[in-house]
Design a protein around this motif. Sequence first.
Motif, PDB file in Angstrom:
ATOM      1  N   ARG A  78      54.261  61.391  28.849  1.00  0.00           N
ATOM      2  CA  ARG A  78      53.330  61.192  27.731  1.00  0.00           C
ATOM      3  C   ARG A  78      53.054  59.703  27.536  1.00  0.00           C
ATOM      4  O   ARG A  78      53.982  58.902  27.428  1.00  0.00           O
ATOM      5  CB  ARG A  78      53.923  61.805  26.456  1.00  0.00           C
ATOM      6  CG  ARG A  78      53.007  61.846  25.240  1.00  0.00           C
ATOM      7  CD  ARG A  78      53.674  62.674  24.167  1.00  0.00           C
ATOM      8  NE  ARG A  78      52.851  62.811  22.968  1.00  0.00           N
ATOM      9  CZ  ARG A  78      52.968  62.053  21.887  1.00  0.00           C
ATOM     10  NH1 ARG A  78      53.900  61.093  21.870  1.00  0.00           N
ATOM     11  NH2 ARG A  78      52.193  62.238  20.845  1.00  0.00           N
ATOM     12  N   LEU A  79      51.780  59.356  27.488  1.00  0.00           N
ATOM     13  CA  LEU A  79      51.388  57.958  27.326  1.00  0.00           C
ATOM     14  C   LEU A  79      50.381  57.823  26.184  1.00  0.00           C
ATOM     15  O   LEU A  79      49.675  58.778  25.847  1.00  0.00           O
ATOM     16  CB  LEU A  79      50.759  57.419  28.616  1.00  0.00           C
ATOM     17  CG  LEU A  79      51.618  57.412  29.884  1.00  0.00           C
ATOM     18  CD1 LEU A  79      50.773  56.961  31.063  1.00  0.00           C
ATOM     19  CD2 LEU A  79      52.839  56.530  29.712  1.00  0.00           C
ATOM     20  N   LEU A  84      47.002  60.399  26.851  1.00  0.00           N
ATOM     21  CA  LEU A  84      47.023  60.575  28.299  1.00  0.00           C
ATOM     22  C   LEU A  84      48.396  61.055  28.753  1.00  0.00           C
ATOM     23  O   LEU A  84      49.420  60.623  28.228  1.00  0.00           O
ATOM     24  CB  LEU A  84      46.687  59.243  28.982  1.00  0.00           C
ATOM     25  CG  LEU A  84      46.603  59.243  30.502  1.00  0.00           C
ATOM     26  CD1 LEU A  84      45.411  60.081  30.978  1.00  0.00           C
ATOM     27  CD2 LEU A  84      46.482  57.822  31.034  1.00  0.00           C
ATOM     28  N   TYR A  85      48.386  61.963  29.726  1.00  0.00           N
ATOM     29  CA  TYR A  85      49.625  62.454  30.326  1.00  0.00           C
ATOM     30  C   TYR A  85      49.550  62.264  31.841  1.00  0.00           C
ATOM     31  O   TYR A  85      48.474  62.443  32.449  1.00  0.00           O
ATOM     32  CB  TYR A  85      49.816  63.946  30.029  1.00  0.00           C
ATOM     33  CG  TYR A  85      50.190  64.247  28.600  1.00  0.00           C
ATOM     34  CD1 TYR A  85      51.510  64.464  28.230  1.00  0.00           C
ATOM     35  CD2 TYR A  85      49.216  64.327  27.611  1.00  0.00           C
ATOM     36  CE1 TYR A  85      51.861  64.745  26.911  1.00  0.00           C
ATOM     37  CE2 TYR A  85      49.545  64.603  26.296  1.00  0.00           C
ATOM     38  CZ  TYR A  85      50.866  64.819  25.956  1.00  0.00           C
ATOM     39  OH  TYR A  85      51.204  65.102  24.652  1.00  0.00           O
ATOM     40  N   LEU A  86      50.678  61.899  32.435  1.00  0.00           N
ATOM     41  CA  LEU A  86      50.797  61.851  33.884  1.00  0.00           C
ATOM     42  C   LEU A  86      51.437  63.155  34.335  1.00  0.00           C
ATOM     43  O   LEU A  86      52.609  63.411  34.095  1.00  0.00           O
ATOM     44  CB  LEU A  86      51.647  60.652  34.315  1.00  0.00           C
ATOM     45  CG  LEU A  86      51.121  59.264  33.916  1.00  0.00           C
ATOM     46  CD1 LEU A  86      52.060  58.182  34.438  1.00  0.00           C
ATOM     47  CD2 LEU A  86      49.709  59.049  34.428  1.00  0.00           C
ATOM     48  N   ASP A  87      50.632  63.991  34.974  1.00  0.00           N
ATOM     49  CA  ASP A  87      51.069  65.329  35.365  1.00  0.00           C
ATOM     50  C   ASP A  87      50.548  65.602  36.780  1.00  0.00           C
ATOM     51  O   ASP A  87      49.356  65.841  36.968  1.00  0.00           O
ATOM     52  CB  ASP A  87      50.523  66.361  34.377  1.00  0.00           C
ATOM     53  CG  ASP A  87      51.136  67.730  34.567  1.00  0.00           C
ATOM     54  OD1 ASP A  87      52.079  67.857  35.378  1.00  0.00           O
ATOM     55  OD2 ASP A  87      50.682  68.685  33.900  1.00  0.00           O
ATOM     56  N   VAL A  88      51.431  65.540  37.764  1.00  0.00           N
ATOM     57  CA  VAL A  88      51.021  65.602  39.164  1.00  0.00           C
ATOM     58  C   VAL A  88      50.710  67.038  39.581  1.00  0.00           C
ATOM     59  O   VAL A  88      51.542  67.938  39.441  1.00  0.00           O
ATOM     60  CB  VAL A  88      52.117  65.014  40.081  1.00  0.00           C
ATOM     61  CG1 VAL A  88      51.646  65.033  41.531  1.00  0.00           C
ATOM     62  CG2 VAL A  88      52.455  63.596  39.651  1.00  0.00           C
ATOM     63  N   LEU A 163      46.080  62.663  36.212  1.00  0.00           N
ATOM     64  CA  LEU A 163      45.674  62.184  34.894  1.00  0.00           C
ATOM     65  C   LEU A 163      45.162  63.357  34.061  1.00  0.00           C
ATOM     66  O   LEU A 163      44.204  64.042  34.455  1.00  0.00           O
ATOM     67  CB  LEU A 163      44.579  61.120  35.024  1.00  0.00           C
ATOM     68  CG  LEU A 163      44.980  59.839  35.764  1.00  0.00           C
ATOM     69  CD1 LEU A 163      43.767  58.956  35.991  1.00  0.00           C
ATOM     70  CD2 LEU A 163      46.048  59.082  34.990  1.00  0.00           C
ATOM     71  N   SER A 164      45.796  63.593  32.930  1.00  0.00           N
ATOM     72  CA  SER A 164      45.413  64.694  32.047  1.00  0.00           C
ATOM     73  C   SER A 164      45.278  64.157  30.628  1.00  0.00           C
ATOM     74  O   SER A 164      46.215  63.536  30.101  1.00  0.00           O
ATOM     75  CB  SER A 164      46.464  65.808  32.094  1.00  0.00           C
ATOM     76  OG  SER A 164      46.061  66.919  31.310  1.00  0.00           O
TER      77      SER A 164
END
Length: 213
Positions: A78-79, A84-88, A163-164
């Motif tokens: 969580r950013l 923004l979330y980093l979710d691969v 990027l989500s």
Amino acid sequence: MSTEQSPQEQSSAEQADAGSTAAERAPETQPEAADESPRDGSRKLLALLGGVAVVALGIDIVTKIAVVANLEGHAPVRLLGGVLYLDVLRNPGAAFSLATGMTWLLALLAIAVVGVIIWLAPKLRSPGWAVGLGLVLGGACGNLVDRIFRAPGPLQGHVVDFLSVFAPGGAIWPVFNVADSCIVCGGILVVLLSLMGRDYDGTVHRKKKAVAS
């Protein structure tokens, strides 16, 4: 009356003839100087397009390598307070997870887009178009690298998205990557320039004002 000229008069006449000859020759060199300016401008725009594309491609590749190495298989990060979330995720489709299952066709389409931009590049006379097409080129190459070199195989590789916005897993907006962002931003810039009447070759089209009768 004698028509003979003195030595001084002959010298003045010769200088006048030389001056007129030089004046006649001068215009012949002007086109050559004028031709150099567009070529220099074209080289600068090619360098601008190539530089933007290389930077976009480099950022895309580096970020994908980093998230795959450090975040794949882990919980989303969580950013920015949840903006923004980093979710691969591995995406077999197009940008924003569209056209899933048509990876090979999308790869061929990306190759065609790259070819068209390379063909159009020498004709560019607009810095804005150079930046826009550079972003599209870099983004297309970024995703194309994934489709060629990543599993499950050439022209079938799944693109790395990570990027989500506003929620993990693409719950609100499809997961995307830097290449997708570059393609969208470059496309928007090109469309805006077209709407403003600015063509890739530097031509500016102005709307004619209606003449009141």
